[in-house]
Design a protein around this motif. Sequence first.
Motif, PDB file in Angstrom:
ATOM      1  N   VAL A  63      -5.598 -12.533  37.710  1.00 49.73           N
ATOM      2  CA  VAL A  63      -4.708 -11.408  37.463  1.00 49.73           C
ATOM      3  C   VAL A  63      -5.525 -10.119  37.580  1.00 49.73           C
ATOM      4  CG1 VAL A  63      -3.235 -10.277  35.738  1.00 49.73           C
ATOM      5  CG2 VAL A  63      -3.183 -12.779  35.982  1.00 49.73           C
ATOM      6  N   ASP A  64      -6.732 -10.129  37.044  1.00 48.55           N
ATOM      7  CA  ASP A  64      -7.633  -8.983  37.134  1.00 48.55           C
ATOM      8  C   ASP A  64      -9.059  -9.506  37.185  1.00 48.55           C
ATOM      9  OD1 ASP A  64      -8.283  -6.077  36.964  1.00 48.55           O
ATOM     10  OD2 ASP A  64      -9.319  -6.744  35.164  1.00 48.55           O
ATOM     11  N   GLY A  65      -9.873  -8.888  38.037  1.00 48.09           N
ATOM     12  CA  GLY A  65     -11.273  -9.280  38.115  1.00 48.09           C
ATOM     13  C   GLY A  65     -11.653  -9.916  39.436  1.00 48.09           C
ATOM     14  N   PHE A  66     -10.814  -9.741  40.453  1.00 50.84           N
ATOM     15  CA  PHE A  66     -11.084 -10.345  41.754  1.00 50.84           C
ATOM     16  C   PHE A  66     -12.463  -9.981  42.284  1.00 50.84           C
ATOM     17  CE2 PHE A  66     -11.136  -9.848  46.394  1.00 50.84           C
ATOM     18  CZ  PHE A  66     -10.974 -11.179  46.760  1.00 50.84           C
ATOM     19  N   HIS A  67     -12.864  -8.724  42.138  1.00 54.21           N
ATOM     20  CA  HIS A  67     -14.145  -8.295  42.703  1.00 54.21           C
ATOM     21  C   HIS A  67     -15.330  -8.842  41.914  1.00 54.21           C
ATOM     22  CE1 HIS A  67     -11.138  -5.610  44.466  1.00 54.21           C
ATOM     23  NE2 HIS A  67     -11.830  -5.887  45.543  1.00 54.21           N
ATOM     24  N   ARG A  68     -15.170  -9.032  40.611  1.00 53.64           N
ATOM     25  CA  ARG A  68     -16.225  -9.701  39.831  1.00 53.64           C
ATOM     26  C   ARG A  68     -16.342 -11.160  40.274  1.00 53.64           C
ATOM     27  NH1 ARG A  68     -13.394  -6.583  36.119  1.00 53.64           N
ATOM     28  NH2 ARG A  68     -12.377  -8.365  35.138  1.00 53.64           N
ATOM     29  N   TYR A  69     -15.220 -11.777  40.585  1.00 57.69           N
ATOM     30  CA  TYR A  69     -15.172 -13.138  41.132  1.00 57.69           C
ATOM     31  C   TYR A  69     -15.880 -13.178  42.482  1.00 57.69           C
ATOM     32  CZ  TYR A  69     -12.513 -16.706  43.881  1.00 57.69           C
ATOM     33  OH  TYR A  69     -12.106 -17.711  44.728  1.00 57.69           O
ATOM     34  N   ARG A  70     -15.591 -12.178  43.351  1.00 54.82           N
ATOM     35  CA  ARG A  70     -16.209 -12.120  44.683  1.00 54.82           C
ATOM     36  C   ARG A  70     -17.730 -12.011  44.590  1.00 54.82           C
ATOM     37  NH1 ARG A  70     -14.213 -14.203  48.860  1.00 54.82           N
ATOM     38  NH2 ARG A  70     -16.187 -13.485  49.651  1.00 54.82           N
ATOM     39  N   VAL A  71     -18.205 -11.266  43.605  1.00 57.19           N
ATOM     40  CA  VAL A  71     -19.654 -11.122  43.466  1.00 57.19           C
ATOM     41  C   VAL A  71     -20.296 -12.494  43.293  1.00 57.19           C
ATOM     42  CG1 VAL A  71     -21.501 -10.278  41.938  1.00 57.19           C
ATOM     43  CG2 VAL A  71     -19.677  -8.730  42.667  1.00 57.19           C
ATOM     44  N   MET A  72     -19.715 -13.332  42.464  1.00 53.82           N
ATOM     45  CA  MET A  72     -20.295 -14.665  42.274  1.00 53.82           C
ATOM     46  C   MET A  72     -20.163 -15.504  43.542  1.00 53.82           C
ATOM     47  SD  MET A  72     -19.724 -17.640  39.425  1.00 53.82           S
ATOM     48  CE  MET A  72     -20.546 -16.736  38.126  1.00 53.82           C
ATOM     49  N   LEU A  73     -19.033 -15.394  44.237  1.00 54.54           N
ATOM     50  CA  LEU A  73     -18.860 -16.161  45.476  1.00 54.54           C
ATOM     51  C   LEU A  73     -19.854 -15.724  46.552  1.00 54.54           C
ATOM     52  CD1 LEU A  73     -15.012 -16.494  46.115  1.00 54.54           C
ATOM     53  CD2 LEU A  73     -16.610 -18.272  45.396  1.00 54.54           C
ATOM     54  N   ASP A  74     -20.115 -14.438  46.623  1.00 55.71           N
ATOM     55  CA  ASP A  74     -20.929 -13.887  47.708  1.00 55.71           C
ATOM     56  C   ASP A  74     -22.427 -13.855  47.429  1.00 55.71           C
ATOM     57  OD1 ASP A  74     -18.537 -13.467  49.018  1.00 55.71           O
ATOM     58  OD2 ASP A  74     -18.457 -11.312  48.601  1.00 55.71           O
ATOM     59  N   HIS A  75     -22.829 -14.048  46.176  1.00 55.41           N
ATOM     60  CA  HIS A  75     -24.242 -13.897  45.828  1.00 55.41           C
ATOM     61  C   HIS A  75     -24.760 -15.143  45.105  1.00 55.41           C
ATOM     62  CE1 HIS A  75     -24.349  -9.705  47.070  1.00 55.41           C
ATOM     63  NE2 HIS A  75     -23.143  -9.619  46.555  1.00 55.41           N
ATOM     64  N   LYS A  76     -25.543 -15.905  45.840  1.00 56.68           N
ATOM     65  CA  LYS A  76     -26.079 -17.164  45.316  1.00 56.68           C
ATOM     66  C   LYS A  76     -26.900 -16.950  44.033  1.00 56.68           C
ATOM     67  CE  LYS A  76     -28.748 -21.172  46.763  1.00 56.68           C
ATOM     68  NZ  LYS A  76     -29.570 -21.778  47.793  1.00 56.68           N
ATOM     69  N   LYS A  93       1.912 -15.590  31.396  1.00 59.44           N
ATOM     70  CA  LYS A  93       3.038 -14.721  31.739  1.00 59.44           C
ATOM     71  C   LYS A  93       3.673 -15.197  33.032  1.00 59.44           C
ATOM     72  CE  LYS A  93       1.328 -10.456  29.670  1.00 59.44           C
ATOM     73  NZ  LYS A  93       1.198  -9.022  29.850  1.00 59.44           N
ATOM     74  N   SER A  94       4.923 -14.822  33.221  1.00 59.04           N
ATOM     75  CA  SER A  94       5.624 -15.122  34.469  1.00 59.04           C
ATOM     76  C   SER A  94       4.999 -14.309  35.599  1.00 59.04           C
ATOM     77  CB  SER A  94       7.104 -14.790  34.331  1.00 59.04           C
ATOM     78  OG  SER A  94       7.254 -13.404  34.040  1.00 59.04           O
ATOM     79  N   LEU A  95       5.269 -14.697  36.832  1.00 62.21           N
ATOM     80  CA  LEU A  95       4.677 -14.047  37.992  1.00 62.21           C
ATOM     81  C   LEU A  95       4.945 -12.538  37.998  1.00 62.21           C
ATOM     82  CD1 LEU A  95       3.152 -14.108  40.656  1.00 62.21           C
ATOM     83  CD2 LEU A  95       5.305 -14.737  41.788  1.00 62.21           C
ATOM     84  N   ASP A  96       6.172 -12.120  37.731  1.00 57.52           N
ATOM     85  CA  ASP A  96       6.468 -10.697  37.752  1.00 57.52           C
ATOM     86  C   ASP A  96       5.650  -9.923  36.729  1.00 57.52           C
ATOM     87  OD1 ASP A  96       7.936 -11.956  35.698  1.00 57.52           O
ATOM     88  OD2 ASP A  96       9.483 -10.402  35.731  1.00 57.52           O
ATOM     89  N   LYS A  97       5.480 -10.508  35.553  1.00 56.57           N
ATOM     90  CA  LYS A  97       4.690  -9.849  34.511  1.00 56.57           C
ATOM     91  C   LYS A  97       3.200  -9.882  34.842  1.00 56.57           C
ATOM     92  CE  LYS A  97       8.123 -10.288  30.956  1.00 56.57           C
ATOM     93  NZ  LYS A  97       8.554 -10.951  29.751  1.00 56.57           N
ATOM     94  N   ARG A  98       2.745 -10.922  35.541  1.00 65.42           N
ATOM     95  CA  ARG A  98       1.345 -10.959  35.983  1.00 65.42           C
ATOM     96  C   ARG A  98       1.102  -9.886  37.037  1.00 65.42           C
ATOM     97  NH1 ARG A  98       2.310 -16.664  36.421  1.00 65.42           N
ATOM     98  NH2 ARG A  98       1.802 -16.631  38.644  1.00 65.42           N
ATOM     99  N   MET A  99       2.068  -9.706  37.925  1.00 64.51           N
ATOM    100  CA  MET A  99       1.936  -8.665  38.954  1.00 64.51           C
ATOM    101  C   MET A  99       1.846  -7.290  38.291  1.00 64.51           C
ATOM    102  SD  MET A  99       4.584 -10.097  41.789  1.00 64.51           S
ATOM    103  CE  MET A  99       4.023  -9.286  43.261  1.00 64.51           C
ATOM    104  N   ALA A 100       2.692  -7.055  37.313  1.00 60.44           N
ATOM    105  CA  ALA A 100       2.646  -5.785  36.590  1.00 60.44           C
ATOM    106  C   ALA A 100       1.305  -5.627  35.880  1.00 60.44           C
ATOM    107  CB  ALA A 100       3.806  -5.697  35.603  1.00 60.44           C
ATOM    108  N   SER A 101       0.799  -6.710  35.299  1.00 60.14           N
ATOM    109  CA  SER A 101      -0.503  -6.655  34.627  1.00 60.14           C
ATOM    110  C   SER A 101      -1.603  -6.293  35.606  1.00 60.14           C
ATOM    111  CB  SER A 101      -0.828  -8.001  33.966  1.00 60.14           C
ATOM    112  OG  SER A 101       0.005  -8.230  32.871  1.00 60.14           O
ATOM    113  N   THR A 102      -1.563  -6.873  36.796  1.00 67.07           N
ATOM    114  CA  THR A 102      -2.571  -6.569  37.816  1.00 67.07           C
ATOM    115  C   THR A 102      -2.566  -5.079  38.140  1.00 67.07           C
ATOM    116  OG1 THR A 102      -2.467  -8.778  38.793  1.00 67.07           O
ATOM    117  CG2 THR A 102      -3.284  -7.002  40.211  1.00 67.07           C
ATOM    118  N   ILE A 103      -1.406  -4.529  38.364  1.00 68.33           N
ATOM    119  CA  ILE A 103      -1.313  -3.108  38.708  1.00 68.33           C
ATOM    120  C   ILE A 103      -1.773  -2.248  37.541  1.00 68.33           C
ATOM    121  CG2 ILE A 103       0.223  -1.228  39.420  1.00 68.33           C
ATOM    122  CD1 ILE A 103      -0.375  -3.552  41.524  1.00 68.33           C
TER     123      ILE A 103
END
Length: 179
Positions: A63-76, A93-103
């Motif tokens: 829901v939030d933190g994609f770029h922190r996730y990417r750092v681990m994927l991209d950096h051994k 939360k339901s999908l609509d509420k997760r989308m709102a949370s992301t924004i």
Amino acid sequence: MTSKSPVYHIIAVPIEKIEPNTYNPNTVAPPEMKLLYDSIKADGYTMPIVCYYDKEKDTYIIVDGFHRYRVMLDHKDIYERENGLLPVSVIDKSLDKRMASTIRHNRARGSHDVDLMSNIVKELHELGRSDAWISKHLGMDKDEILRLKQITGLAALFKDIHFGQAWQPVEDEDEQTKK
């Protein structure tokens, strides 16, 4: 007393069980991604990834933190240091509420106030920090540092800068023809 806020219940989740959502409009430019990597390398993960747990797939959807996730994927080096585990805060939360949370998460980060950033650059210079140090530790390029120095208007910030001649004045053509 127990709190209902998910942040009080962080779990360590193998990155292989985490997947991005399909709707996040947020992007991060390469210089900021490098700064995020540098931050995680220096300080570790200080904020959890926020996820929804999909029981049917046994996966955690970001829901939030994609770029922190990417750092681990991209950096051994980060992956190995963290044993492939990310700190996760789970929301249900339901999908609509997760989308709102992301924004909300994305927009709530705000932006840096230019005057405050100028004062930080000024204070760092007064503490003896060089432009190179500021660039490395704050993720700024030399032009950004120069602009922030200009905003403060303090000559002391420019004392070690060499300024060359940008142009040579040319005599007015009328003046030249009169000679």
